[in-house]
Design a protein around this motif. Sequence first.
Motif, mmCIF file in Angstrom:
data_model
loop_
_atom_site.group_PDB
_atom_site.id
_atom_site.type_symbol
_atom_site.label_atom_id
_atom_site.label_comp_id
_atom_site.label_asym_id
_atom_site.label_seq_id
_atom_site.Cartn_x
_atom_site.Cartn_y
_atom_site.Cartn_z
ATOM 1 N N UNK A 14 -7.904 -1.292 -6.229
ATOM 2 C CA UNK A 14 -6.954 -2.098 -5.476
ATOM 3 C C UNK A 14 -5.943 -1.179 -4.823
ATOM 4 N N UNK A 15 -6.011 -1.102 -3.498
ATOM 5 C CA UNK A 15 -5.101 -0.250 -2.743
ATOM 6 C C UNK A 15 -3.920 -1.067 -2.254
ATOM 7 N N UNK A 16 -2.787 -0.402 -2.144
ATOM 8 C CA UNK A 16 -1.586 -1.070 -1.659
ATOM 9 C C UNK A 16 -0.655 -0.030 -1.043
ATOM 10 N N UNK A 17 0.358 -0.528 -0.365
ATOM 11 C CA UNK A 17 1.382 0.357 0.177
ATOM 12 C C UNK A 17 1.361 0.532 1.671
ATOM 13 N N UNK A 18 0.382 -0.017 2.336
ATOM 14 C CA UNK A 18 0.331 0.121 3.787
ATOM 15 C C UNK A 18 1.443 -0.653 4.464
ATOM 16 N N UNK B 82 0.902 5.434 -0.396
ATOM 17 C CA UNK B 82 -0.142 4.479 -0.753
ATOM 18 C C UNK B 82 -0.495 4.646 -2.224
ATOM 19 N N UNK B 83 -0.870 3.552 -2.834
ATOM 20 C CA UNK B 83 -1.301 3.562 -4.233
ATOM 21 C C UNK B 83 -2.658 2.915 -4.344
ATOM 22 N N UNK B 84 -3.387 3.304 -5.355
ATOM 23 C CA UNK B 84 -4.684 2.683 -5.605
ATOM 24 C C UNK B 84 -4.904 2.646 -7.105
ATOM 25 N N UNK B 85 -5.068 1.468 -7.628
ATOM 26 C CA UNK B 85 -5.257 1.288 -9.065
ATOM 27 C C UNK B 85 -6.714 0.961 -9.361
ATOM 28 N N UNK B 86 -7.218 1.595 -10.399
ATOM 29 C CA UNK B 86 -8.594 1.352 -10.849
ATOM 30 C C UNK B 86 -8.550 0.576 -12.145
#
Length: 122
Positions: free
Chosen positions: A3-7, A18-22
């Motif tokens: 799940x990517x976020x921060x754009x 940007x962040x990406x959680x696995x």
Amino acid sequence: QLQASGGGLVQAGGSLGLSCALSGRPFSSYALGWFRQAPGKEREFVGAISWNGGSTYYVDAVKGRSTISRDNAKNTVYLQMNTLKPEDTAVYYCAADLYGSGDNSATAYESWGQGTEVTVSS
């Protein structure tokens, strides 16, 4: 699942993280890569961090103004981009590669996030 976020929208010269959680997988066993796809262009490699965090790689276009890091306790990988340019405008994707070294080829990555859009205005 990634799940990517921060754009978002940022002015040229600005910064964005940007962040990406696995979730659902042993995060510390995965290399994490960032790719981007600009309108009308093919997806391209931005950078990656190896599964053990010992190595990072960047495409020349972002080298020196971007940093990839990982926090295994939070199951999250980060892409910090500074001095943004209009040509950085794209949808940014994170991807995971089990025990990977940080490959720059999209085919090396087994799992992909949904993408987060970054728009840099001039």
